[in-house]
Enzyme design. Structure first.
Site, PDB file in Angstrom:
ATOM      1  N   GLU A  67      80.486  61.560  30.892  1.00  0.00           N
ATOM      2  CA  GLU A  67      80.955  61.501  29.346  1.00  0.00           C
ATOM      3  C   GLU A  67      79.757  61.854  28.401  1.00  0.00           C
ATOM      4  OE1 GLU A  67      83.117  57.505  28.539  1.00  0.00           O
ATOM      5  OE2 GLU A  67      81.459  57.190  27.288  1.00  0.00           O
TER       6      GLU A  67
ATOM      7  N   THR B 130      93.419  48.634  30.191  1.00  0.00           N
ATOM      8  CA  THR B 130      93.810  47.406  29.616  1.00  0.00           C
ATOM      9  C   THR B 130      95.284  47.420  29.544  1.00  0.00           C
ATOM     10  OG1 THR B 130      91.832  47.777  28.122  1.00  0.00           O
ATOM     11  CG2 THR B 130      93.763  46.453  27.545  1.00  0.00           C
TER      12      THR B 130
ATOM     13  N   ASN C 253      92.764  58.038  31.620  1.00  0.00           N
ATOM     14  CA  ASN C 253      92.370  56.670  32.085  1.00  0.00           C
ATOM     15  C   ASN C 253      93.125  55.513  31.401  1.00  0.00           C
ATOM     16  OD1 ASN C 253      90.671  58.396  33.411  1.00  0.00           O
ATOM     17  ND2 ASN C 253      89.056  57.151  33.154  1.00  0.00           N
TER      18      ASN C 253
ATOM     19  N   ASP D  35      84.783  54.284  38.750  1.00  0.00           N
ATOM     20  CA  ASP D  35      84.704  54.686  37.361  1.00  0.00           C
ATOM     21  C   ASP D  35      83.528  54.041  36.870  1.00  0.00           C
ATOM     22  OD1 ASP D  35      85.832  55.746  35.148  1.00  0.00           O
ATOM     23  OD2 ASP D  35      86.862  54.222  34.678  1.00  0.00           O
TER      24      ASP D  35
END
Length: 284
Positions: free
Chosen positions: A136, A236, A233, A84
């Site tokens: 992205e 956190t 995704n 990632d």
């Protein structure tokens, strides 16, 4: 069971109008928690290792990758490995031998033309080696310690026309889009731009990915999946669960010195978070 590929999971999810949950892992306990949580939910899952996680491990990709591969091969559900937010080309080139079937190549910090050129080169290299590649476009915000962008700040949204051209010219297999989420949010207060998501879905013929999903409330996540997001995704949220459980355990047991006691508590908390979020995304 054997590792599966990210591309295969997402292609199936996109066809079924559902999403693949993808969790970022940092430690072996993260890996084990994601697999356990996915098994409890009876869902396939993607284990994601970010460039930041590799940097935390001294720049060495293989130790965590090998652990993730071993855990995936023992899992009772399909598991894929994804590298990632890669910016380092050397790290990109290490992906195939480390067991990854997919890479998110992140040149979004660059001006559009430079982003496109770098991503095109990465996609060509990845496809020649059988890797599925995500990119992205539009600034999601919150990466590398920077504060999340205001929801209406310039650059905080992905333009559908620009995205269509970018996908066509870069050759990527999926696109992470900026529709109101932000990385590293510790509160679940993000409001997504569902009208923009609808326009992006109509403009693009590749699966769409939502980054920064830990800060998105359940209802917003469900609506995003219903609106065409095929990969979600999450990182956190696991760290919040881990840290909170460990703090609580050590406060209640201040004499604890064996890390297995608090690591087990943290791992269990993360597994519960994985199971709950999978139920939000794909149902029980």
């Amino acid at each position: 069971m054997p590792l599966v590929t990210t591309g295969e999971l997402i292609t199936e999810a996109a066809a079924a109008r559902t999403a693949v949950p993808a969790f970022n892992v940092i430690t072996l306990e993260h890996v084990e928690a994601v697999v356990r949580g996915a098994e409890s939910a009876g869902s396939s899952v993607v284990l994601q290792v970010s460039e930041n996680a590799v940097r935390f491990r001294g720049g060495h990709l293989l130790p965590l990758a090998r652990a993730a591969t071993a855990a995936a091969e023992r899992a009772g559900v399909p598991v894929a490995l994804h590298l990632d937010h890669v910016q380092d080309d050397d790290l990109l080139r290490g992906a195939p031998d480390a067991g990854f079937s997919s890479v998110m190549y992140d040149a979004s910090r660059l001006p559009y033309e430079e982003n496109l050129a770098a991503t095109r080169a990465a996609a060509d290299w990845a496809h020649a080696r059988g890797l599925w590649i995500e990119a992205e476009l539009g600034q999601v915000g919150g990466k590398h310690g920077a504060p999340p962008l205001d929801a209406h700040a310039p650059g905080a949204r992905t333009d559908p026309g620009e995205a269509r051209a970018f996908v066509a010219d870069s050759g990527v297999d999926a696109l992470a889009v900026a529709i109101g989420s932000a990385h590293a949010m510790t509160t679940r207060t993000a409001a997504l731009d569902h009208a923009l998501l609808k326009r992006l879905r109509a403009a693009l013929d590749v699966p769409l990915v939502l980054h920064g999903s830990s800060g998105v409330p359940d209802g917003e996540l469900r609506a995003a999946v219903g609106g065409g997001i095929a990969k979600v995704n999450i990182g956190t949220a696991l760290n919040i669960a881990l840290t909170g459980a460990v703090r609580q355990h050590l406060a209640a047991h201040p004499g604890t010195v064996d890390p297995r006691h608090w690591l087990a508590v943290g791992r269990e908390a993360m597994a519960g978070t994985v199971t709950r979020l999978i139920s939000v995304l794909v149902g029980p």
